[in-house]
Scaffold this motif. Structure first.
Motif, short mmCIF file in Angstrom:
data_model
loop_
_atom_site.label_atom_id
_atom_site.label_comp_id
_atom_site.label_asym_id
_atom_site.label_seq_id
_atom_site.Cartn_x
_atom_site.Cartn_y
_atom_site.Cartn_z
N LEU A 123 0.74 -1.39 0.18
CA LEU A 123 -0.04 -0.09 0.07
C LEU A 123 0.95 1.21 -0.03
CD1 LEU A 123 -3.00 -1.06 2.44
CD2 LEU A 123 -2.92 -1.08 0.04
N ARG A 124 2.13 1.14 0.13
CA ARG A 124 2.99 2.24 0.44
C ARG A 124 2.58 3.37 1.38
NH1 ARG A 124 4.30 2.76 -5.95
NH2 ARG A 124 2.25 1.97 -6.29
N LEU A 125 2.38 2.96 2.53
CA LEU A 125 1.83 4.02 3.53
C LEU A 125 3.05 4.58 3.91
CD1 LEU A 125 -0.51 2.05 5.43
CD2 LEU A 125 -1.20 3.77 3.60
N PRO A 126 2.91 6.01 4.26
CA PRO A 126 4.40 6.92 4.43
C PRO A 126 4.89 6.23 6.11
CG PRO A 126 2.13 8.31 4.80
CD PRO A 126 1.75 6.70 4.15
N GLN A 127 4.04 5.74 6.79
CA GLN A 127 4.33 4.89 7.91
C GLN A 127 3.86 3.49 8.15
OE1 GLN A 127 6.09 3.61 10.45
NE2 GLN A 127 6.84 5.44 10.90
N PRO A 128 4.46 2.74 7.78
CA PRO A 128 3.80 1.49 7.55
C PRO A 128 3.99 0.73 8.95
CG PRO A 128 6.13 1.30 6.86
CD PRO A 128 5.90 2.56 6.99
N PHE A 129 4.73 1.11 10.06
CA PHE A 129 4.71 0.38 11.45
C PHE A 129 3.66 1.02 12.15
CE2 PHE A 129 9.02 -0.03 9.74
CZ PHE A 129 9.32 -1.38 9.64
N HIS A 130 3.13 0.40 13.17
CA HIS A 130 2.15 0.75 14.27
C HIS A 130 3.09 0.73 15.61
CE1 HIS A 130 -1.00 1.05 16.99
NE2 HIS A 130 -1.75 1.40 16.12
N PRO A 131 2.89 1.89 16.39
CA PRO A 131 3.54 1.80 17.75
C PRO A 131 3.46 0.69 18.57
CG PRO A 131 2.57 4.01 17.42
CD PRO A 131 1.95 2.94 16.36
N VAL A 157 -7.70 -6.20 -5.68
CA VAL A 157 -6.61 -6.44 -6.51
C VAL A 157 -6.94 -6.80 -7.96
CG1 VAL A 157 -6.07 -8.71 -5.71
CG2 VAL A 157 -4.24 -6.98 -6.07
N THR A 158 -6.13 -6.37 -8.79
CA THR A 158 -6.12 -6.71 -10.29
C THR A 158 -4.81 -7.35 -10.39
OG1 THR A 158 -5.17 -4.64 -11.02
CG2 THR A 158 -7.72 -4.82 -10.63
N PRO A 159 -4.93 -8.46 -11.45
CA PRO A 159 -4.02 -8.95 -12.17
C PRO A 159 -2.43 -8.04 -12.39
CG PRO A 159 -5.56 -9.98 -13.20
CD PRO A 159 -6.09 -8.88 -12.50
N ASP A 160 -2.75 -6.63 -12.86
CA ASP A 160 -1.94 -5.78 -13.10
C ASP A 160 -1.40 -5.40 -11.95
OD1 ASP A 160 -2.58 -5.97 -16.07
OD2 ASP A 160 -3.84 -4.29 -15.87
N LEU A 161 -2.10 -5.18 -10.81
CA LEU A 161 -1.59 -4.64 -9.70
C LEU A 161 -0.50 -5.67 -9.06
CD1 LEU A 161 -1.15 -2.69 -7.28
CD2 LEU A 161 -3.34 -3.43 -6.39
#
Length: 140
Positions: free
Chosen positions: A39-47, A93-97
């Motif tokens: 998903l490319r979230l800016p902060q992938p980690f949770h505290p 989700v799609t095959p392209d993704l």
């Protein structure tokens, strides 16, 4: 088996392995493949995630992580949120993704397909489920 039944095993020694809040918090850390690589979230980690000892030794920043042991309920709720994140992604989700390339969650200098990221997640989830069920069955 539901997590409510699993809660009876929190902080118990199960055949030499500890099933506790840390086990589930480690599962939250595995969610970085979804939140970060896919998903490319800016902060992938949770505290509430609890990295292993090698995380800090490798030079990663641990300042975002809580220093107190999280409650079992808090970790369960966060785990449910991460599972919902995965379900939402899989529903659209799609095959392209799946063929798109992303920086690998734990080594961003390497690229891997979104499909490969999913394989990592599924493999880890399956392995942890097997170990948890094995250890819980051993206590019955």
């Amino acid at each position: 088996m539901t997590l409510d039944k699993t809660a009876t095993f929190v902080d118990r020694d199960l055949r030499g392995a500890r099933f506790n809040r840390s086990t589930l918090a480690g599962a939250v850390m595995r969610g970085v493949d979804v939140s970060g690589a896919i998903l490319r979230l800016p902060q992938p980690f949770h505290p509430l995630g609890q990295p292993d000892a090698e995380y800090a030794a490798a030079g990663y920043d641990t300042s975002i992580f809580a220093t107190d042991q999280p409650t079992f309920t808090a970790v369960r709720e966060l785990r449910a949120e991460r599972q919902a994140m995965m379900r939402d992604f899989l529903a659209t989700v799609t095959p392209d993704l799946l063929a798109e390339s992303r920086p690998a969650a734990w080594s961003p200098e390497h690229q891997q397909s979104v499909l490969r990221c999913l394989h990592v997640i599924f493999d880890e989830e399956w392995a942890h489920l097997r170990f948890a069920l094995r250890d819980i069955d051993a206590q019955r």
